[in-house]
Design a protein around this motif. Structure first.
Motif, PDB file in Angstrom:
ATOM      1  N   VAL A   1       0.995  -1.161  -0.018  1.00  0.00           N
ATOM      2  CA  VAL A   1       0.016  -0.115   0.131  1.00  0.00           C
ATOM      3  C   VAL A   1       0.894   1.105  -0.040  1.00  0.00           C
ATOM      4  CG1 VAL A   1      -1.933   1.251   1.058  1.00  0.00           C
ATOM      5  CG2 VAL A   1      -1.651  -1.274   1.333  1.00  0.00           C
ATOM      6  N   TYR A   2       0.617   2.000  -0.858  1.00  0.00           N
ATOM      7  CA  TYR A   2       1.173   3.498  -0.961  1.00  0.00           C
ATOM      8  C   TYR A   2       0.445   4.638  -0.859  1.00  0.00           C
ATOM      9  CZ  TYR A   2       4.729   0.292  -3.339  1.00  0.00           C
ATOM     10  OH  TYR A   2       5.446  -0.838  -3.512  1.00  0.00           O
ATOM     11  N   VAL A   3       0.849   5.520  -0.052  1.00  0.00           N
ATOM     12  CA  VAL A   3       0.114   6.918   0.157  1.00  0.00           C
ATOM     13  C   VAL A   3       1.149   8.111  -0.417  1.00  0.00           C
ATOM     14  CG1 VAL A   3      -0.788   8.444   1.690  1.00  0.00           C
ATOM     15  CG2 VAL A   3      -1.189   6.015   2.207  1.00  0.00           C
ATOM     16  N   ASP A   4       0.631   8.726  -1.367  1.00  0.00           N
ATOM     17  CA  ASP A   4       1.498   9.762  -2.052  1.00  0.00           C
ATOM     18  C   ASP A   4       2.769   9.216  -2.454  1.00  0.00           C
ATOM     19  OD1 ASP A   4      -0.613  11.680  -1.507  1.00  0.00           O
ATOM     20  OD2 ASP A   4       0.232  12.157   0.230  1.00  0.00           O
ATOM     21  N   HIS A   5       2.633   7.714  -3.005  1.00  0.00           N
ATOM     22  CA  HIS A   5       3.859   7.053  -3.617  1.00  0.00           C
ATOM     23  C   HIS A   5       5.008   6.860  -2.611  1.00  0.00           C
ATOM     24  CE1 HIS A   5       2.019   8.765  -7.266  1.00  0.00           C
ATOM     25  NE2 HIS A   5       2.308  10.039  -6.818  1.00  0.00           N
ATOM     26  N   VAL A   6       4.466   6.651  -1.433  1.00  0.00           N
ATOM     27  CA  VAL A   6       5.351   6.348  -0.245  1.00  0.00           C
ATOM     28  C   VAL A   6       4.857   5.010   0.633  1.00  0.00           C
ATOM     29  CG1 VAL A   6       6.212   6.861   2.084  1.00  0.00           C
ATOM     30  CG2 VAL A   6       6.011   8.562   0.091  1.00  0.00           C
ATOM     31  N   PRO A   7       5.626   3.962   0.795  1.00  0.00           N
ATOM     32  CA  PRO A   7       5.166   2.767   1.073  1.00  0.00           C
ATOM     33  C   PRO A   7       4.498   3.042   2.558  1.00  0.00           C
ATOM     34  CG  PRO A   7       7.135   2.186   0.301  1.00  0.00           C
ATOM     35  CD  PRO A   7       7.030   3.690   0.145  1.00  0.00           C
ATOM     36  N   LEU A   8       3.265   2.351   2.867  1.00  0.00           N
ATOM     37  CA  LEU A   8       2.586   2.654   4.061  1.00  0.00           C
ATOM     38  C   LEU A   8       3.069   1.834   5.208  1.00  0.00           C
ATOM     39  CD1 LEU A   8       0.375   4.230   5.347  1.00  0.00           C
ATOM     40  CD2 LEU A   8      -1.133   2.392   4.681  1.00  0.00           C
ATOM     41  N   HIS A   9       3.591   2.208   6.389  1.00  0.00           N
ATOM     42  CA  HIS A   9       4.196   1.390   7.422  1.00  0.00           C
ATOM     43  C   HIS A   9       3.161   1.002   8.178  1.00  0.00           C
ATOM     44  CE1 HIS A   9       6.777  -0.096  10.234  1.00  0.00           C
ATOM     45  NE2 HIS A   9       6.325   0.813  11.320  1.00  0.00           N
ATOM     46  N   PHE A  10       3.081  -0.295   8.531  1.00  0.00           N
ATOM     47  CA  PHE A  10       2.090  -1.029   9.467  1.00  0.00           C
ATOM     48  C   PHE A  10       2.837  -1.668  10.564  1.00  0.00           C
ATOM     49  CE2 PHE A  10       0.160  -1.209   5.165  1.00  0.00           C
ATOM     50  CZ  PHE A  10      -1.261  -0.934   5.755  1.00  0.00           C
ATOM     51  N   THR A  11       2.465  -1.133  11.635  1.00  0.00           N
ATOM     52  CA  THR A  11       3.071  -1.542  13.237  1.00  0.00           C
ATOM     53  C   THR A  11       2.857  -3.073  13.202  1.00  0.00           C
ATOM     54  OG1 THR A  11       1.153  -0.720  14.496  1.00  0.00           O
ATOM     55  CG2 THR A  11       3.113   0.504  14.179  1.00  0.00           C
ATOM     56  N   ARG A  12       1.684  -3.559  12.813  1.00  0.00           N
ATOM     57  CA  ARG A  12       1.169  -4.978  12.805  1.00  0.00           C
ATOM     58  C   ARG A  12       1.162  -5.713  11.353  1.00  0.00           C
ATOM     59  NH1 ARG A  12      -3.254  -5.551  17.819  1.00  0.00           N
ATOM     60  NH2 ARG A  12      -2.125  -4.274  19.297  1.00  0.00           N
ATOM     61  N   THR A  13       1.824  -6.701  11.237  1.00  0.00           N
ATOM     62  CA  THR A  13       1.614  -7.214   9.778  1.00  0.00           C
ATOM     63  C   THR A  13       0.044  -7.636   9.781  1.00  0.00           C
ATOM     64  OG1 THR A  13       2.156  -9.323  10.839  1.00  0.00           O
ATOM     65  CG2 THR A  13       3.901  -8.036   9.722  1.00  0.00           C
ATOM     66  N   LYS A  14      -0.354  -8.072  10.685  1.00  0.00           N
ATOM     67  CA  LYS A  14      -1.964  -8.614  10.753  1.00  0.00           C
ATOM     68  C   LYS A  14      -2.848  -7.321  10.468  1.00  0.00           C
ATOM     69  CE  LYS A  14      -3.641 -12.652  11.293  1.00  0.00           C
ATOM     70  NZ  LYS A  14      -2.976 -13.856  10.683  1.00  0.00           N
ATOM     71  N   ALA A  15      -2.445  -6.268  10.698  1.00  0.00           N
ATOM     72  CA  ALA A  15      -3.413  -5.036  10.174  1.00  0.00           C
ATOM     73  C   ALA A  15      -3.380  -4.828   8.686  1.00  0.00           C
ATOM     74  CB  ALA A  15      -3.022  -4.035  10.878  1.00  0.00           C
ATOM     75  N   LYS A  16      -2.097  -5.121   8.150  1.00  0.00           N
ATOM     76  CA  LYS A  16      -1.805  -5.359   6.834  1.00  0.00           C
ATOM     77  C   LYS A  16      -2.750  -6.287   6.115  1.00  0.00           C
ATOM     78  CE  LYS A  16       1.697  -4.829   3.267  1.00  0.00           C
ATOM     79  NZ  LYS A  16       3.263  -5.035   3.124  1.00  0.00           N
TER      80      LYS A  16
END
Length: 269
Positions: free
Chosen positions: A138-153
């Motif tokens: 997932v990218y927001v404004d072309h920057v990868p979105l960082h998830f603190t929990r892999t399960k949330a992703k």
């Protein structure tokens, strides 16, 4: 969104730039009077749309510049703005979105922006781009979105596959924890997971992509740019980009990957 405008006539470049800004005020417009400067900018900045004159001073013309820009970013939308109608076939041969003849009107500029070759892929007004082919990202404004929990992703990935349909909490739990029996502890984990996903989206200003109702969640497809959704609509760029891999980090996505593989065969046939 970044847009470049190239015309070696200062007056026309000014008119073109103002027309683009009027049509798309939220965009970042960069104007250039020569191809070399425009190309140098594109090599160091993501560009979504290029408005190009065809007859340019020097050894490079607009057609050649368009090809060079596509080598940098294959999904850039090219819109030619020229006084010469005879290059139209050449322009569309390199997959231009529009071919506008001077003198153009503001409405012509607006129409060209509303009828881009890659509207969903480029996502005008959409800050979120979702990649499902290969690994899910997932990218927001072309920057990868960082998830603190892999399960949330993974939760977001599952919602993406449902294409806007409301998914009950129990359905999501059964998918994400397929080897575990439902329990109070699992329900608590799920609630914290939803909170974590919402927090990540809120911190990046894109919490509106998720619709939460009592006991269910859904993604809002119109608010995201997604290769999977483009594939389902038959967008050629998305169909060609599918190489037999779909959300490869999630075992539950294997069934849908089989469907995509079959659909891809039918598209090619």
């Amino acid at each position: 969104m970044k847009i470049i405008a190239v015309d070696d006539e200062a007056l026309m470049l000014g008119v073109l730039t103002r027309s683009i800004i009027d049509a798309l005020p939220q965009a970042e417009v960069h104007s250039f009077s020569d191809a070399k400067s425009a190309l140098a900018f594109a090599e160091n900045h993501h560009c979504d749309i290029a408005f190009l004159d065809i007859q340019l001073r020097g050894s490079t013309n607009g057609l050649l510049l368009a090809k060079q820009l596509k080598e940098i970013y294959s999904r850039i939308n090219i819109i030619f703005v020229t006084a010469y109608p005879q290059y139209a076939l050449d322009a569309f041969a390199i997959h231009a979105s529009s071919y506008l003849l001077k003198p153009f009107t503001a409405q012509m500029i607006l129409d060209s922006l509303q009828n881009l070759r890659y509207p969903a892929i480029m996502g005008i007004g959409k800050r979120v781009r979702i990649q499902t082919f290969g690994l899910f990202e997932v990218y927001v404004d072309h920057v990868p979105l960082h998830f603190t929990r892999t399960k949330a992703k993974e939760l977001l990935a599952y919602l993406v596959t449902k294409q806007g349909a409301q998914c009950s909490n129990n359905e999501i739990i059964a998918t994400l924890w397929e080897s575990k029996l439902d329990s109070m502890g699992l329900q608590s984990q799920f609630r914290h997971l939803v909170m974590d996903l919402r927090r990540v989206l809120q911190e990046n200003g894109v919490e509106d992509i998720i619709l939460r109702q009592r006991g269910s969640l859904a993604i809002i497809p119109s608010k995201v740019d997604c290769d999977f959704y483009d594939f389902c609509r038959g967008v050629p760029e998305a169909v060609n980009s599918y190489q037999g891999e779909f959300m490869t980090q999630y075992s539950w996505a294997e069934f849908l990957n089989g469907y995509l593989a079959k659909s891809n065969f039918l598209h090619q046939d």
